[in-house]
Design a protein around this motif. Structure first.
Motif, PDB file in Angstrom:
ATOM      1  N   ASP A   1      -6.101 -15.621   0.830  1.00 37.59           N
ATOM      2  CA  ASP A   1      -7.105 -15.137   0.435  1.00 37.59           C
ATOM      3  C   ASP A   1      -6.835 -13.306   0.595  1.00 37.59           C
ATOM      4  OD1 ASP A   1      -9.092 -16.749   0.454  1.00 37.59           O
ATOM      5  OD2 ASP A   1     -10.482 -16.200   2.335  1.00 37.59           O
ATOM      6  N   ASN A   2      -7.440 -12.600  -0.317  1.00 32.26           N
ATOM      7  CA  ASN A   2      -6.918 -10.768  -0.544  1.00 32.26           C
ATOM      8  C   ASN A   2      -6.419 -10.783   0.841  1.00 32.26           C
ATOM      9  OD1 ASN A   2      -6.234 -11.795  -3.303  1.00 32.26           O
ATOM     10  ND2 ASN A   2      -8.074 -10.820  -3.577  1.00 32.26           N
ATOM     11  N   LEU A   3      -5.668 -10.027   1.117  1.00 36.11           N
ATOM     12  CA  LEU A   3      -5.289  -9.034   2.338  1.00 36.11           C
ATOM     13  C   LEU A   3      -6.492  -7.434   2.467  1.00 36.11           C
ATOM     14  CD1 LEU A   3      -1.911  -9.875   3.206  1.00 36.11           C
ATOM     15  CD2 LEU A   3      -4.037 -10.655   4.176  1.00 36.11           C
ATOM     16  N   TYR A   4      -6.588  -7.049   3.597  1.00 32.98           N
ATOM     17  CA  TYR A   4      -7.035  -5.796   3.788  1.00 32.98           C
ATOM     18  C   TYR A   4      -5.972  -5.039   4.406  1.00 32.98           C
ATOM     19  CZ  TYR A   4      -9.740  -6.536   7.803  1.00 32.98           C
ATOM     20  OH  TYR A   4      -9.637  -6.923   8.773  1.00 32.98           O
ATOM     21  N   GLU A   5      -6.082  -3.592   4.095  1.00 31.89           N
ATOM     22  CA  GLU A   5      -5.282  -3.083   5.162  1.00 31.89           C
ATOM     23  C   GLU A   5      -6.389  -2.366   6.038  1.00 31.89           C
ATOM     24  OE1 GLU A   5      -2.809   1.198   4.345  1.00 31.89           O
ATOM     25  OE2 GLU A   5      -3.492   0.655   3.016  1.00 31.89           O
ATOM     26  N   ASP A   6      -5.590  -2.471   7.080  1.00 30.50           N
ATOM     27  CA  ASP A   6      -6.478  -1.271   8.323  1.00 30.50           C
ATOM     28  C   ASP A   6      -5.673   0.145   8.068  1.00 30.50           C
ATOM     29  OD1 ASP A   6      -7.010  -0.579  10.129  1.00 30.50           O
ATOM     30  OD2 ASP A   6      -6.713  -1.940  11.963  1.00 30.50           O
ATOM     31  N   VAL A   7      -6.075   0.940   7.574  1.00 32.06           N
ATOM     32  CA  VAL A   7      -5.751   2.112   7.385  1.00 32.06           C
ATOM     33  C   VAL A   7      -5.206   2.774   8.538  1.00 32.06           C
ATOM     34  CG1 VAL A   7      -6.090   4.685   6.641  1.00 32.06           C
ATOM     35  CG2 VAL A   7      -7.022   2.241   5.028  1.00 32.06           C
ATOM     36  N   SER A   8      -5.919   2.280  10.106  1.00 34.92           N
ATOM     37  CA  SER A   8      -5.885   3.346  10.780  1.00 34.92           C
ATOM     38  C   SER A   8      -4.783   2.906  11.872  1.00 34.92           C
ATOM     39  CB  SER A   8      -7.249   2.491  11.597  1.00 34.92           C
ATOM     40  OG  SER A   8      -6.843   1.324  12.675  1.00 34.92           O
ATOM     41  N   LYS A   9      -3.927   2.181  11.240  1.00 36.92           N
ATOM     42  CA  LYS A   9      -2.410   1.448  11.643  1.00 36.92           C
ATOM     43  C   LYS A   9      -1.919   1.928  10.634  1.00 36.92           C
ATOM     44  CE  LYS A   9      -4.355  -1.237  15.244  1.00 36.92           C
ATOM     45  NZ  LYS A   9      -4.119  -0.546  15.931  1.00 36.92           N
ATOM     46  N   ARG A  10      -1.771   2.036   9.818  1.00 36.79           N
ATOM     47  CA  ARG A  10      -0.889   2.983   8.572  1.00 36.79           C
ATOM     48  C   ARG A  10       0.135   4.519   9.413  1.00 36.79           C
ATOM     49  NH1 ARG A  10      -1.978   5.340   2.634  1.00 36.79           N
ATOM     50  NH2 ARG A  10      -3.141   3.175   2.696  1.00 36.79           N
ATOM     51  N   ALA A  11       1.376   4.137   9.117  1.00 35.88           N
ATOM     52  CA  ALA A  11       2.101   4.913   9.925  1.00 35.88           C
ATOM     53  C   ALA A  11       3.086   6.274   8.984  1.00 35.88           C
ATOM     54  CB  ALA A  11       3.518   4.374  11.358  1.00 35.88           C
ATOM     55  N   LEU A  12       3.030   6.905   9.403  1.00 30.77           N
ATOM     56  CA  LEU A  12       3.243   8.055   7.903  1.00 30.77           C
ATOM     57  C   LEU A  12       4.924   8.888   8.326  1.00 30.77           C
ATOM     58  CD1 LEU A  12       0.305   9.835   6.784  1.00 30.77           C
ATOM     59  CD2 LEU A  12       1.505   8.080   5.755  1.00 30.77           C
ATOM     60  N   GLY A  13       5.694   8.876   7.355  1.00 31.34           N
ATOM     61  CA  GLY A  13       7.142   9.027   7.928  1.00 31.34           C
ATOM     62  C   GLY A  13       7.435  10.806   7.295  1.00 31.34           C
ATOM     63  N   THR A  14       8.552  11.475   7.166  1.00 30.71           N
ATOM     64  CA  THR A  14       8.943  12.280   6.985  1.00 30.71           C
ATOM     65  C   THR A  14      10.136  11.951   5.712  1.00 30.71           C
ATOM     66  OG1 THR A  14      10.095  13.292   8.685  1.00 30.71           O
ATOM     67  CG2 THR A  14       7.447  13.994   8.168  1.00 30.71           C
ATOM     68  N   ARG A  15      10.420  12.109   5.322  1.00 30.63           N
ATOM     69  CA  ARG A  15      11.419  12.397   3.452  1.00 30.63           C
ATOM     70  C   ARG A  15      11.787  13.441   2.634  1.00 30.63           C
ATOM     71  NH1 ARG A  15      10.832   9.594  -1.855  1.00 30.63           N
ATOM     72  NH2 ARG A  15       9.995  11.330  -2.227  1.00 30.63           N
ATOM     73  N   LEU A  16      13.011  13.445   3.162  1.00 30.49           N
ATOM     74  CA  LEU A  16      14.535  14.965   2.386  1.00 30.49           C
ATOM     75  C   LEU A  16      15.137  14.273   1.462  1.00 30.49           C
ATOM     76  CD1 LEU A  16      14.415  17.970   2.790  1.00 30.49           C
ATOM     77  CD2 LEU A  16      15.799  17.004   4.452  1.00 30.49           C
ATOM     78  N   SER A  17      15.421  15.127   0.255  1.00 31.54           N
ATOM     79  CA  SER A  17      16.528  14.527  -0.565  1.00 31.54           C
ATOM     80  C   SER A  17      16.975  16.082  -0.563  1.00 31.54           C
ATOM     81  CB  SER A  17      15.638  15.085  -1.735  1.00 31.54           C
ATOM     82  OG  SER A  17      16.151  14.267  -3.338  1.00 31.54           O
ATOM     83  N   ALA A  18      18.451  15.320  -0.517  1.00 27.77           N
ATOM     84  CA  ALA A  18      19.373  16.854  -0.343  1.00 27.77           C
ATOM     85  C   ALA A  18      20.765  16.510  -1.163  1.00 27.77           C
ATOM     86  CB  ALA A  18      20.076  16.462   1.125  1.00 27.77           C
ATOM     87  N   ALA A  19      21.847  17.660  -1.740  1.00 27.53           N
ATOM     88  CA  ALA A  19      22.620  17.218  -2.384  1.00 27.53           C
ATOM     89  C   ALA A  19      23.831  17.345  -1.522  1.00 27.53           C
ATOM     90  CB  ALA A  19      22.835  18.297  -3.359  1.00 27.53           C
ATOM     91  N   LEU A  20      24.285  16.087  -1.745  1.00 29.86           N
ATOM     92  CA  LEU A  20      25.774  15.907  -0.771  1.00 29.86           C
ATOM     93  C   LEU A  20      27.037  16.362  -2.355  1.00 29.86           C
ATOM     94  CD1 LEU A  20      27.074  15.450   2.278  1.00 29.86           C
ATOM     95  CD2 LEU A  20      27.780  12.971   0.539  1.00 29.86           C
ATOM     96  N   ARG A  21      27.657  17.170  -2.008  1.00 30.79           N
ATOM     97  CA  ARG A  21      29.203  17.132  -2.870  1.00 30.79           C
ATOM     98  C   ARG A  21      30.434  16.737  -2.330  1.00 30.79           C
ATOM     99  NH1 ARG A  21      31.011  22.758  -3.739  1.00 30.79           N
ATOM    100  NH2 ARG A  21      31.652  23.105  -1.087  1.00 30.79           N
ATOM    101  N   VAL A  22      30.858  15.807  -3.159  1.00 32.64           N
ATOM    102  CA  VAL A  22      31.189  14.642  -1.837  1.00 32.64           C
ATOM    103  C   VAL A  22      31.946  15.022  -2.234  1.00 32.64           C
ATOM    104  CG1 VAL A  22      31.722  12.130  -1.745  1.00 32.64           C
ATOM    105  CG2 VAL A  22      30.085  13.016  -2.658  1.00 32.64           C
ATOM    106  N   ASP A  23      33.803  14.882  -1.164  1.00 37.40           N
ATOM    107  CA  ASP A  23      34.944  14.599  -1.069  1.00 37.40           C
ATOM    108  C   ASP A  23      35.804  13.235  -1.778  1.00 37.40           C
ATOM    109  OD1 ASP A  23      34.765  16.668  -0.242  1.00 37.40           O
ATOM    110  OD2 ASP A  23      35.368  16.782   1.347  1.00 37.40           O
TER     111      ASP A  23
END
Length: 556
Positions: free
Chosen positions: A108-130
């Protein structure tokens, strides 16, 4: 235990409950070539990179995990731990949040328990590589995108050098037929510059000058350090200023310290910003470029790079942040636009950079700034420079410049040893004696009173600049205490640089901007002590004349 992300395939298990394994390894893996980092089945490869953070973007949110349930209460899929979706490095947001998921037990199709959703943070950075080219054996710089998440984000500082362990992911753009790489970071750690604990062998004889005289070491180092294309004794005074500018210190928050600057950002690292004026700027450009290579890090920001930017800020601050505890070479200041010069003046005054459309992102200035401009420029030099030095006309005519560029000269001391010695000197914390502070204040007060109304005003931050010159002179002599001899040398160098720029001095000077061939003994030997002692006596007399009741220790 540190963490690294990897997948585990469990083939012989009775339960269908999911298992999440998170581990973080230290960055000790072999450097991986991008062109060979992916296996034939296009699975993400674990790579280790070294480089410098040269750009960051806004922090965004993403879904770390969420919980799905089967609507059939009697089904095993209705259990809280039966269907948990977790973000992994190679997945997308749609892989975690997916309304079309089906129960692995009943279908059967599942439904999401939104109260259990965990959010995180993401950062995009530029690395000048040696990156070292395996065939030619030289370093090639390139930039790659880093995706940094959650608890690793505080480890990212703009301009810092880091070691990164991550999963390399590739994306093929079928429209433009280009392949782009990004790295999902699983561990990141700062790269610290190794600090030598001993004086390099080649400098031990030179450093013995500290035992004979408190003033000779800086002169000897300035004479011994020179690029191959300039004669040994040229720009001797300027070299002394550059050497002192290369010594860095930690942020100063004690308001009672002479190195505390009220207008500066509280986290800035005190440094001496220098502008050089010359009729022909080619030798000056060579000299600044050579000396900047003695710093722990350096960045280049020419007139075009310091122009307008798309984010709404007038000045591109990237080069000013890419060399922490190092030098930013901005080249010819005359190439900058008017608004950019105005922004640079604010940055030098506040020791901080401001960016963004709303001008709300403030970064402390942690590098010194060097620049140059033509002597006959139509743009007046910014008053926010700590030292403005004008090359002596004696050595600045066109014929002499061409002769200088044809001379064959080499540095007497190895550059790597000079760099190690300056790094060692920068680690020393210094303390000021009250007598030294009184001498600096006395000179500034007397000089301001004499210069008032003459058109040759003393720079606003002269007391701070003198304190920093004195502190760095003590450091270059490997002393933890700033003595009166350090202050005398600082005032002497500062007064000489003012005279070169303004052609006006409040103290009688015997100027030596260059060491002519055959005059080494006169400028590097005991005569240095004699002249400096005479200057000390004149300085005390000058302060006593213009400041009633002025006293400073024992004049002898």
């Amino acid at each position: 235990v540190q963490e690294v992300l990897f997948e585990v395939l469990l083939e012989s298990v009775q339960s269908k409950n999911q298992l999440l394994c998170v581990v973080r390894p230290t960055p000790t893996l072999t450097r991986t070539d991008f062109s060979r980092s992916e296996s034939a089945n296009n699975s993400p490869a674990l790579v280790t990179l070294w480089g410098q953070i040269v750009g960051v973007r806004d922090v965004l949110s993403y879904t770390q995990s969420t919980q799905y349930k089967c609507p059939v209460e009697t089904c095993a899929g209705a259990d809280d731990s039966a269907h948990i979706r977790v973000y992994t490095a190679q997945s997308r947001e749609s892989d975690v949040i997916n309304p079309s998921l089906q129960c692995i037990y009943c279908g059967d199709n599942l439904y999401e328990d939104v109260s259990k959703r965990a959010l995180g943070t993401r950062l995009s950075a530029a690395l000048r590589v040696d990156r070292r080219d395996k065939d030619d054996g030289y370093f090639v710089d390139h930039t790659t995108e880093l995706i940094i998440r959650d608890d690793l984000i505080p480890r990212v500082t703009l301009g810092s050098r880091v070691s990164v362990v991550g999963l390399q992911l590739s994306k093929l753009n079928t429209f433009s037929c280009t392949l782009t790489h990004r790295v999902e970071v699983v561990n990141i750690s700062p790269l610290s510059q190794p600090v030598p604990h001993l004086i390099p062998q080649s400098l031990r004889d030179v450093c013995s000058a500290r035992e004979r005289s408190p003033w000779q070491l800086l002169n000897i180092l300035a004479f011994c350090v020179t690029p191959d294309t300039l004669p040994q004794g040229s720009y001797h005074l300027l070299k002394q200023l550059l050497l002192l500018s290369l010594i860095r210190s930690t942020p100063v928050r004690d308001k009672s310290s002479p190195l505390y600057l009220p207008t500066a950002h509280k986290n800035h690292c005190p440094g001496i910003n220098i502008l050089v004026q010359a009729r022909d700027t080619r030798p000056v450009s060579i000299l600044l470029n050579y000396f900047s290579n003695l710093a722990n890090s350096r960045s280049f920001g020419g007139g075009s790079q310091l122009g307008g930017t798309k984010d709404g800020s007038t000045l591109n601050i990237g080069p000013l942040l890419a060399a922490p505890d190092g030098v930013t070479l901005i080249g010819d200041v005359d190439l900058m636009k008017k608004d950019s010069r105005s922004d640079l003046s604010v940055i030098l005054q506040n020791r901080a950079t401001i960016s963004g459309k709303k001008k709300c992102e403030i970064f402390p200035l942690r590098s010194v700034v060097w620049g140059f401009q033509c002597e006959n420029t139509k743009h007046a030099p910014l008053p926010a420079w700590d030292v403005i030095y004008r090359v002596s006309k004696e050595y600045d005519d066109e014929s002499t410049v061409h002769h200088m560029l044809e001379e064959d000269s080499t540095s007497i001391l190895p550059d790597v040893d000079i760099k190690a010695y300056l790094t060692l000197a920068s680690t020393i914390d210094v303390q000021f004696e009250e007598e030294c502070v009184r001498l600096i204040r006395g000179y500034c007060q007397a000089s301001k009173s004499v210069r008032y109304g003459s058109g040759y005003e003393l720079p606003v931050n002269s007391s701070f600049t003198l304190s920093l010159l004195a502190a760095n002179h003590a450091r270059i002599n490997l002393r933890q205490q700033v003595l009166d001899v350090d202050v005398v040398m600082a005032i002497k160098l500062y007064e000489e640089s003012l005279f070169c720029y303004q052609r006006y001095s409040t103290v009688d000077l015997k100027l030596h901007t260059h060491v002519q061939p055959g005059e080494e003994d006169e400028h590097l030997g005991d005569n240095v002590d004699t002249e400096t002692e005479q200057f000390y006596s004149k300085l005390v007399t000058f302060c006593s004349t213009h400041i009633p009741g002025f006293e400073v220790g024992n004049e002898d």
